[in-house]
Design a protein around this motif. Structure first.
Motif, short mmCIF file in Angstrom:
data_model
loop_
_atom_site.label_atom_id
_atom_site.label_comp_id
_atom_site.label_asym_id
_atom_site.label_seq_id
_atom_site.Cartn_x
_atom_site.Cartn_y
_atom_site.Cartn_z
N LYS A 1 0.84 -1.20 0.00
CA LYS A 1 0.00 0.00 0.00
C LYS A 1 0.87 1.25 0.00
O LYS A 1 0.64 2.18 -0.79
N SER B 1 2.64 1.63 -3.38
CA SER B 1 1.71 2.12 -4.39
C SER B 1 1.49 3.61 -4.27
O SER B 1 1.43 4.33 -5.27
N VAL C 1 0.43 4.84 -8.05
CA VAL C 1 -0.24 3.85 -8.88
C VAL C 1 -1.73 4.11 -8.96
O VAL C 1 -2.34 4.01 -10.01
N GLN C 2 -2.34 4.46 -7.84
CA GLN C 2 -3.77 4.66 -7.86
C GLN C 2 -4.16 5.85 -8.75
O GLN C 2 -5.25 5.89 -9.30
N THR D 1 -8.10 0.36 -11.80
CA THR D 1 -7.29 -0.85 -11.81
C THR D 1 -7.71 -1.77 -10.66
O THR D 1 -7.68 -1.35 -9.50
N SER E 1 -7.65 -4.54 -7.68
CA SER E 1 -6.61 -4.73 -6.68
C SER E 1 -5.62 -5.83 -7.07
O SER E 1 -4.43 -5.74 -6.75
N LYS F 1 -4.52 -6.43 -9.91
CA LYS F 1 -3.71 -5.99 -11.06
C LYS F 1 -2.74 -4.87 -10.67
O LYS F 1 -1.96 -4.39 -11.49
N ARG F 2 -2.77 -4.46 -9.39
CA ARG F 2 -1.94 -3.33 -8.97
C ARG F 2 -0.45 -3.68 -9.02
O ARG F 2 0.39 -2.81 -9.26
N GLU G 1 0.97 -2.70 -12.18
CA GLU G 1 1.16 -1.25 -12.30
C GLU G 1 2.41 -0.79 -11.55
O GLU G 1 3.14 0.09 -12.01
#
Length: 346
Positions: A169, A172, A177-178, A184, A186, A188-189, A192
């Motif tokens: 988290k 990211s 990323v978010q 996207t 979760s 598939k994160r 990313e």
């Protein structure tokens, strides 16, 4: 979801044969950089699990404040107490260069802590490892370092990041990323995050481990710096490992994982250097294969330890299960008269 058969077959190609053709060191020399005053267990678990997985030698590079404790845990480990707070950084750098030149892979993070001098030496080690085209595993506090400064590993396709739920988290958020695509899913994160880091492999730990490599954000220059073929096509590959683990997740299990992953990376380096095998697997693919193999073996070792110890299981109980877990997963591939069926369960 079973791991693809092609992935399993490629992993098996990286397993060194035990047929008398290799000499000491050609089944992997692993280094773990970490271990300060308050943290001695994590580097021990990482380095010892590497040996239980099958590495020939494990070196722990630590602060003098941790060295005596780590040495007392096992005589099998080679301990280098060179990370001194009062040491001239140039002297440490010279020593590190010489030491890392003898290793195949470097793990950074277990027991690293947050003391500024340890963080400084960790950054130094990343740079030296990259210059020497070493494989890298980054965990724990090392993930905070690369989250704050992506350039440390961005585009380096010989590296693996191994975040747990909380670390993923934060990672990211560091790489936005978010903000790249809020839709996207979760699961598939990890792809990313890998893309944001220019193709660095991500092993996202959780109820299922997600291993992702996405080189869509990497350049040919990145490939050349990673000493992988710059003409390889872009890769977007994700593997989910849902092998059953133990029902209790004890502190330190992540350190076991870094050790098992590191051993397969070390085997990959020996494979790349021609110690065994036919050299048919691309260097840039080895991190994904190592992450999958380490995940499968660690989860199986956790299950075996839990079946013996139940609610009272601790990380130390997992160490003697790593070898048996390897055979349970892969069979006695490359073994000679030890354990399991020839085929394994997969």
């Amino acid at each position: 979801m079973p791991v693809p058969k092609t992935v399993l077959e490629q992993i098996k190609q990286l397993i060194p044969p035990l047929n008398g053709t290799l000499h000491k060191g050609q089944s992997g020399r692993v280094g773990v950089l970490g271990g300060a005053l308050d943290y001695t267990g994590a580097p021990f678990f990482a380095s010892m699990s590497a040996q239980r997985m099958g590495a020939d030698l494990s070196h722990v590079i630590c602060s003098p404040t941790a060295a005596a404790a780590i040495k007392s845990y096992s005589p099998d480990l080679i301990v280098h107490p060179i990370l001194r707070e009062d040491q001239d950084p140039n002297e440490v750098k010279t020593t590190l260069k010489g030491l890392l030149s003898r290793l195949h892979v470097l793990v950074i993070g277990p027991g690293l802590g947050r003391e500024p001098y340890m963080q400084k030496f960790a950054k130094m080690a990343v740079g030296i490892a990259r210059d020497q085209a070493m494989f890298l595993v980054l965990d724990a506090e090392a993930l905070s370092l690369v989250g704050q400064d992506k350039s440390l590993v961005k585009g380096y396709r010989r590296a693996i990041l191994t975040p747990n739920v909380a670390e993923f988290k934060r990672l990211s958020e560091h790489v936005d990323v978010q903000n790249v695509d809020p839709k996207t899913p979760s699961d598939k994160r990890a792809m990313e995050v890998s893309r944001a880091f220019g193709g660095v492999t991500v092993l996202q730990k959780g109820g299922e481990d997600i291993i992702a490599t996405n080189t869509g954000g990497a350049s040919k220059e990145d490939a050349e710096k990673s000493k992988v073929d710059p003409n390889e096509e872009s890769t977007e590959e994700q593997v989910v490992v849902d092998v059953q683990g133990g029902l209790k997740r004890c502190g330190g299990q992540g350190d076991i994982l870094t050790g098992t992953v590191a051993t397969v990376l070390a085997w990959g380096k020996c494979f790349e250097d021609g110690a065994f095998g036919d050299g048919s697997i691309a260097s840039s693919r080895i991190p994904l294969l190592a992450a999958v193999a380490g995940s499968m073996v660690t989860r199986t070792a956790s299950k075996r330890a839990f079946s013996r110890n139940g609610r009272g299981v601790v990380t130390q109980d997992m160490l003697p299960e790593v070898g048996g877990a390897f055979v349970e997963v892969f069979g006695n591939e490359g073994e000679k008269g030890w354990g399991g069926s020839a085929e394994g369960k997969l």
